[in-house]
Write an enzyme that holds these catalytic residues in place. Structure first.
Site, PDB file in Angstrom:
ATOM      1  N   CYS A 113       0.777  -1.141   0.016  1.00 30.97           N
ATOM      2  CA  CYS A 113      -0.076  -0.278  -0.140  1.00 30.97           C
ATOM      3  C   CYS A 113       0.709   1.524   0.009  1.00 30.97           C
ATOM      4  CB  CYS A 113      -0.970  -0.006   1.075  1.00 30.97           C
ATOM      5  SG  CYS A 113      -2.043  -1.356   1.139  1.00 30.97           S
ATOM      6  N   HIS A 243      -3.542   7.068   2.352  1.00 32.75           N
ATOM      7  CA  HIS A 243      -3.721   5.809   1.874  1.00 32.75           C
ATOM      8  C   HIS A 243      -5.106   5.500   2.493  1.00 32.75           C
ATOM      9  CE1 HIS A 243      -4.059   1.564   1.060  1.00 32.75           C
ATOM     10  NE2 HIS A 243      -3.989   1.134   2.113  1.00 32.75           N
ATOM     11  N   ASN A 273     -10.221  -0.219  -0.285  1.00 24.52           N
ATOM     12  CA  ASN A 273      -8.621  -0.171  -0.179  1.00 24.52           C
ATOM     13  C   ASN A 273      -8.131  -0.791  -1.670  1.00 24.52           C
ATOM     14  OD1 ASN A 273      -5.786  -0.395   0.184  1.00 24.52           O
ATOM     15  ND2 ASN A 273      -6.104  -1.515   2.449  1.00 24.52           N
TER      16      ASN A 273
HETATM   17  O1  UT7 Z   1      -3.952  -1.401   3.716  1.00 21.71           O
HETATM   18  C1  UT7 Z   1      -2.960  -1.225   4.791  1.00 21.71           C
HETATM   19  C2  UT7 Z   1      -3.161  -2.151   5.728  1.00 21.71           C
HETATM   20  N1  UT7 Z   1      -4.616  -2.558   6.019  1.00 21.71           N
HETATM   21  C3  UT7 Z   1      -5.082  -1.874   6.903  1.00 21.71           C
HETATM   22  O2  UT7 Z   1      -4.853  -0.729   7.537  1.00 21.71           O
HETATM   23  C4  UT7 Z   1      -6.178  -2.755   7.516  1.00 21.71           C
HETATM   24  C5  UT7 Z   1      -6.253  -2.569   9.157  1.00 21.71           C
HETATM   25  N2  UT7 Z   1      -7.152  -3.023   9.863  1.00 21.71           N
HETATM   26  C6  UT7 Z   1      -8.678  -2.735   9.667  1.00 21.71           C
HETATM   27  O3  UT7 Z   1      -9.110  -2.026   8.988  1.00 21.71           O
HETATM   28  C7  UT7 Z   1      -9.673  -3.257  10.735  1.00 21.71           C
HETATM   29  O4  UT7 Z   1      -9.020  -4.285  11.512  1.00 21.71           O
HETATM   30  C8  UT7 Z   1     -10.696  -4.048  10.004  1.00 21.71           C
HETATM   31  C9  UT7 Z   1     -11.829  -3.572   9.279  1.00 21.71           C
HETATM   32  C10 UT7 Z   1      -9.991  -5.182   9.111  1.00 21.71           C
HETATM   33  C11 UT7 Z   1     -11.299  -4.988  11.036  1.00 21.71           C
HETATM   34  O5  UT7 Z   1     -11.813  -4.078  11.970  1.00 21.71           O
HETATM   35  P1  UT7 Z   1     -11.768  -4.400  13.755  1.00 21.71           P
HETATM   36  O6  UT7 Z   1     -12.569  -3.203  14.354  1.00 21.71           O
HETATM   37  O7  UT7 Z   1     -10.335  -4.412  14.053  1.00 21.71           O
HETATM   38  O8  UT7 Z   1     -12.645  -5.617  13.844  1.00 21.71           O
HETATM   39  P2  UT7 Z   1     -12.083  -7.165  14.519  1.00 21.71           P
HETATM   40  O9  UT7 Z   1     -11.120  -7.740  13.539  1.00 21.71           O
HETATM   41  O10 UT7 Z   1     -11.504  -6.794  15.806  1.00 21.71           O
HETATM   42  O11 UT7 Z   1     -13.322  -7.888  14.635  1.00 21.71           O
HETATM   43  C12 UT7 Z   1     -14.467  -7.821  15.500  1.00 21.71           C
HETATM   44  C13 UT7 Z   1     -15.588  -8.406  15.398  1.00 21.71           C
HETATM   45  C14 UT7 Z   1     -15.071  -9.938  15.394  1.00 21.71           C
HETATM   46  O12 UT7 Z   1     -16.227 -10.816  16.038  1.00 21.71           O
HETATM   47  P3  UT7 Z   1     -15.661 -11.189  17.455  1.00 21.71           P
HETATM   48  O13 UT7 Z   1     -14.550 -12.236  17.354  1.00 21.71           O
HETATM   49  O14 UT7 Z   1     -15.675 -10.047  17.953  1.00 21.71           O
HETATM   50  O15 UT7 Z   1     -17.136 -12.014  17.603  1.00 21.71           O
HETATM   51  C15 UT7 Z   1     -14.957 -10.370  13.867  1.00 21.71           C
HETATM   52  O16 UT7 Z   1     -15.254 -11.760  13.697  1.00 21.71           O
HETATM   53  O17 UT7 Z   1     -16.112  -8.498  14.218  1.00 21.71           O
HETATM   54  C16 UT7 Z   1     -16.287  -9.651  13.234  1.00 21.71           C
HETATM   55  N3  UT7 Z   1     -16.124  -9.450  11.989  1.00 21.71           N
HETATM   56  C17 UT7 Z   1     -17.226  -9.225  11.114  1.00 21.71           C
HETATM   57  N4  UT7 Z   1     -18.422  -8.984  11.141  1.00 21.71           N
HETATM   58  C18 UT7 Z   1     -19.185  -8.869  10.437  1.00 21.71           C
HETATM   59  C19 UT7 Z   1     -14.905  -9.570  11.018  1.00 21.71           C
HETATM   60  N5  UT7 Z   1     -15.239  -9.029   9.728  1.00 21.71           N
HETATM   61  C20 UT7 Z   1     -16.661  -9.035   9.805  1.00 21.71           C
HETATM   62  C21 UT7 Z   1     -17.366  -8.807   8.626  1.00 21.71           C
HETATM   63  N6  UT7 Z   1     -18.669  -8.523   9.115  1.00 21.71           N
HETATM   64  N7  UT7 Z   1     -16.921  -8.413   7.647  1.00 21.71           N
END
Ligand code: UT7
Length: 316
Positions: A113, A243, A273
């Site tokens: 990225c 980004h 992204n």
């Molecule tokens: O491009 C450069 C690098 N990339 C980034 O900068 C991405 C960085 N990370 C992120 O943008 C975020 O971490 C995400 C958007 C990927 C995820 O958001 P988060 O707030 O960090 O969520 P999480 O991974 O901690 O997940 C929270 C919950 C989980 O459920 P439990 O374990 O709390 O029951 C996930 O299973 O949300 C669940 N979850 C979803 N729920 C509905 C994960 N993906 C989804 C989804 N829909 N698509």
């Protein structure tokens, strides 16, 4: 003093739109969850047979048109991508052929990225050292081809697209003021994709919340590095174009830098992204819709797999 200035920008996004509501039919997710956690509403998906170099060449043609120069004027083509057409030749060579830019040296840069800023930095150095007069810098990616469409943790985030900029030699005060590049390879496992492991399909693997924390800190650090290097503050910026990974990352970074949100350019709601393409896609949009004006101070800021992170400060 010789420096480089962006004299034209262009971008291209494939026609096919994949909305959050479309994703609701494919995986266990919701428009509300995606919007709240990322800010993304839809992303573009390349057509079957459409390649990274096809998209890159389309973005490049628009940038050349704005710059008012011909493909034969270009002496350097750099494509930032981690989703190349082939292992080799480079995607830049395919672009060189598609543009008929017969005098250009062509190569790719892989910094995920952060790739566009890495490529911009190399092009800027080639111009400053006298090796290049007109350089074409492109960020282009087809992440839809390396996305596991059954993994809701990653498939909601990414999209396809390309953005380009033409850099020209200048002696004026406008142009690229500085670039700063960094990497830390020890964290590679937190964000990667590989087709080189046995039986592997090339799918993105990411520990999102770990990446999130590091990203905000690194984006802040490298932005401050750029500002301090030029004796400037967050307050001096006219535009912050980071980004486009996640709205929450962007808001958190802008807050730490003291940049108000009306000076932050964001279009991730439409494209998701797009990795190395995200900054030039946003920059081109901001230029074409008249937001970016001559003399504006613009900070580009990126973080990605590697980890890599980078900034570029530009007097437009
Ligand atoms: O491009 C450069 C690098 N990339 C980034 O900068 C991405 C960085 N990370 C992120 O943008 C975020 O971490 C995400 C958007 C990927 C995820 O958001 P988060 O707030 O960090 O969520 P999480 O991974 O901690 O997940 C929270 C919950 C989980 O459920 P439990 O374990 O709390 O029951 C996930 O299973 O949300 C669940 N979850 C979803 N729920 C509905 C994960 N993906 C989804 C989804 N829909 N698509």
């Amino acid at each position: 003093m010789i420096s480089s200035r962006i004299i034209g920008t262009g971008s291209y996004a494939p026609k096919k739109v994949l909305t959050n509501h479309d994703l609701e039919k494919m995986i266990e997710t919701s428009d509300d969850w995606i919007t709240e956690r990322t800010g993304i509403k839809e992303r573009r998906i390349a057509a079957e047979g459409e390649t990274t170099s096809d998209m890159a060449a389309k973005a490049a043609k628009k940038a050349l048109e704005m710059a008012g120069i011909e493909p034969n004027d270009i002496d350097t083509i750099i494509v930032a991508t981690v989703t190349p057409d082939m292992d080799f030749p480079s995607t830049a060579c395919f672009v060189q052929n598609k543009l008929k830019a017969h005098k250009a040296a062509s190569f790719d840069i892989a910094a995920a990225c952060s790739g566009f800023i890495y490529a911009l930095s190399v092009a800027d150095s080639l111009i400053k050292s006298g090796h290049s007069k007109y350089a074409l810098v492109i960020g282009a990616e087809i992440f839809s081809r390396i996305t596991d469409w059954t993994d809701r943790n990653t498939c909601i985030l990414f999209g396809d697209g390309a953005g380009a900029a033409v850099l020209a030699k200048t002696t004026g005060k406008r142009g690229i003021l500085s670039t700063h590049l960094h990497s830390e390879g020890s964290s590679w496992k937190l964000l990667c994709a590989s087709s080189h492991e046995e039986n592997a399909k090339t799918f993105i693997r990411m520990q999102g919340n770990e990446v999130f924390k590091v990203a905000v800190r690194a984006l802040e650090d490298v932005a401050i590095e750029a500002l301090e290097h030029n004796g400037l503050k967050g307050d001096d910026l006219d535009w912050f174009i980071p980004h486009q990974a996640n709205e929450r990352i962007i808001v958190a970074t802008a807050k730490r830098l003291g940049v108000p949100m009306d000076k932050v350019y964001m279009n991730l709601q439409k494209y998701g992204n797009t990795s190395a393409a995200s900054i030039p896609l946003a920059l081109d949009e901001a230029v074409r819709n008249g937001k970016v004006k001559d003399g504006d101070l613009i900070l580009l800021d990126a973080f990605g797999g590697g980890f890599t992170w980078a900034s570029a400060l530009i007097r437009w």
